[in-house]
Design a protein around this motif. Structure first.
Motif, short mmCIF file in Angstrom:
data_model
loop_
_atom_site.label_atom_id
_atom_site.label_comp_id
_atom_site.label_asym_id
_atom_site.label_seq_id
_atom_site.Cartn_x
_atom_site.Cartn_y
_atom_site.Cartn_z
N MET A 1 8.30 -13.46 15.07
CA MET A 1 8.07 -12.08 14.52
C MET A 1 6.78 -11.88 13.53
SD MET A 1 9.15 -8.86 14.49
CE MET A 1 8.76 -7.49 13.48
N MET A 2 5.81 -11.20 13.71
CA MET A 2 4.79 -10.97 13.05
C MET A 2 5.26 -10.61 11.37
SD MET A 2 1.21 -9.09 13.81
CE MET A 2 0.37 -10.26 14.93
N LYS A 3 4.49 -11.27 10.41
CA LYS A 3 4.66 -10.80 8.96
C LYS A 3 3.62 -9.97 8.55
CE LYS A 3 8.59 -13.08 9.10
NZ LYS A 3 8.72 -14.52 8.42
N CYS A 4 3.85 -9.09 7.35
CA CYS A 4 2.78 -8.37 6.78
C CYS A 4 1.34 -9.02 6.69
CB CYS A 4 3.17 -7.64 5.61
SG CYS A 4 4.70 -6.83 5.83
N ARG A 5 1.42 -10.19 6.01
CA ARG A 5 0.27 -11.07 5.98
C ARG A 5 -0.77 -11.26 7.30
NH1 ARG A 5 -0.73 -15.08 2.00
NH2 ARG A 5 1.46 -15.54 1.84
N VAL B 1 4.17 -3.23 17.42
CA VAL B 1 5.83 -3.35 16.92
C VAL B 1 5.70 -3.32 15.42
CG1 VAL B 1 7.59 -4.89 17.24
CG2 VAL B 1 6.26 -4.52 19.07
N HIS B 2 4.87 -4.22 14.85
CA HIS B 2 5.19 -4.32 13.21
C HIS B 2 4.89 -3.06 12.61
CE1 HIS B 2 4.93 -6.50 9.67
NE2 HIS B 2 4.03 -5.76 9.06
N VAL B 3 3.71 -2.26 12.79
CA VAL B 3 3.48 -1.21 12.07
C VAL B 3 4.57 -0.15 12.33
CG1 VAL B 3 1.23 -1.50 11.90
CG2 VAL B 3 1.96 -0.22 13.64
N ALA B 4 5.34 -0.12 13.50
CA ALA B 4 6.23 0.91 13.65
C ALA B 4 7.12 0.81 12.88
CB ALA B 4 6.96 0.73 15.37
N PRO C 1 0.92 -1.25 0.08
CA PRO C 1 0.11 -0.10 -0.04
C PRO C 1 0.78 1.16 -0.18
CG PRO C 1 -0.85 -1.68 1.72
CD PRO C 1 0.56 -2.05 1.21
N ALA C 2 0.45 2.18 -0.75
CA ALA C 2 1.18 3.50 -0.88
C ALA C 2 0.65 4.49 0.18
CB ALA C 2 1.15 4.09 -2.39
N ASP C 3 1.23 5.45 0.10
CA ASP C 3 0.48 6.52 1.10
C ASP C 3 -0.44 7.44 0.42
OD1 ASP C 3 -0.08 8.67 2.83
OD2 ASP C 3 1.99 9.08 3.28
N ARG D 1 1.39 0.33 7.84
CA ARG D 1 0.81 1.57 8.31
C ARG D 1 0.11 2.24 7.58
NH1 ARG D 1 5.99 2.83 10.07
NH2 ARG D 1 6.46 4.36 8.58
N ASN D 2 0.06 2.11 6.16
CA ASN D 2 -0.70 2.69 5.12
C ASN D 2 -2.04 1.83 5.16
OD1 ASN D 2 1.19 4.99 4.57
ND2 ASN D 2 2.04 3.60 2.57
N PHE D 3 -1.92 0.44 5.15
CA PHE D 3 -2.87 -0.39 5.22
C PHE D 3 -3.86 -0.13 6.22
CE2 PHE D 3 -5.26 -4.26 6.64
CZ PHE D 3 -5.87 -4.46 5.38
N ARG D 4 -3.46 0.04 7.26
CA ARG D 4 -4.18 0.53 8.55
C ARG D 4 -5.04 1.63 8.78
NH1 ARG D 4 -2.01 0.68 14.73
NH2 ARG D 4 -3.58 -0.66 15.74
#
Lengths: 206, 57
Positions: free
Chosen positions: B1-5, B29-32, A121-123, B38-41
């Motif tokens: 360690m949690m992966k993106c999926r 921790v993962h999104v940091a 995902p992009a910004d 972070r964008n997905f969230r």
């Protein structure tokens, strides 16, 4: 009683979206498709659509355009569908078949679980301005229309009809974990579609 | 360690139920460390907002 040459009567006729048979037929077809997807029963879907149209007859001439009327009649249909689904699950608990969720979207994650380069995902910056843009909603609808069957059904139940998760599980006959997987896959697809056809293009525009 | 999926699956579930403290910590921790997640969230929250706006001129 109005005169035939009365300009007010003429403009009222133009303002009433029900006076456009092409618009009504397109809207009816779209509503039946949506209701059938949600209710899995064409005759129940037809009934719900007819009831929604009857409910929308009151005040049909007071709308500022066809888009407003369409949203209003869809809003009524949304409540009819929610009532129907709740009634069904109240009297007949659906068996939890837990069919396999729709296939994992191809190309979103690598084998090790990280995003692929293309799907990351992009910004989007602040995406809220898009909500005021009619063209954005056309893209949004097209992206919704491209969700696969089971994902589309449960995603629309959750986010459009606004049923709670346990209600959806009972109506569709799936477990909570299966529902969560389908909702997640729908979000992945919808997000990717919007990025490809709206937010990515906005970024690329001069 | 949690992966993106797994992290994104948890972020979707976060819209349906409160995450446990352990799940919250793992996601944070993962999104940091992961900008796409972070964008997905943010985008998952925006999708819900958009759907509610779409359902309701």
């Amino acid at each position: 009683m109005t005169e035939r040459g009365d300009p007010e009567a003429a403009s009222a006729s133009v303002a009433n979206p029900l006076h456009d048979p092409q618009f009504v037929e397109d809207l009816r077809r779209r509503m039946v498709r949506f209701a059938t997807l949600q209710l899995s029963d064409p005759s129940l879907a037809e009934d719900a659509v007819q009831e929604a149209f009857i409910g929308a007859l009151r005040g049909a001439g007071s709308f500022a355009g066809k888009a407003a009327y369409r949203s209003w009649v869809f809003g009524i249909l949304r409540h009819k569908i929610a009532d129907q689904l709740r009634a069904q699950t109240r009297y007949a608990a659906a068996p939890v078949e837990d069919a396999e969720p729709d296939p994992v979207p191809d190309g979103f994650f690598e084998r090790h679980g990280h995003w692929t380069r293309e799907a990351a995902p992009a910004d989007w910056g602040d995406p809220h301005a898009a909500l005021q843009d009619d063209q954005f909603w056309r893209v949004f609808e097209a992206c919704l229309d491209h969700l696969p069957g089971q994902q589309a059904r449960v995603f629309m139940m959750r986010e459009f009809v606004e049923l709670e998760s346990p209600e959806i599980c009972r109506a569709v006959g799936i477990s909570t974990s299966n529902l969560n997987v389908n909702l997640h896959r729908a979000r992945l697809r919808l997000r990717g579609c919007l990025e490809q056809h709206w937010f990515g293009e906005q970024e690329a525009a001069p | 360690m949690m992966k993106c999926r797994e992290a994104t699956q948890k972020m979707s579930e976060e819209l349906e139920r409160p995450l446990t403290l352990g799940e919250q910590a793992s996601v944070l921790v993962h999104v940091a460390m992961c900008r796409p997640c972070r964008n997905f969230r943010r985008q998952a929250a925006f999708l819900r907002e958009s759907m509610r706006a779409y359902a309701r001129p």
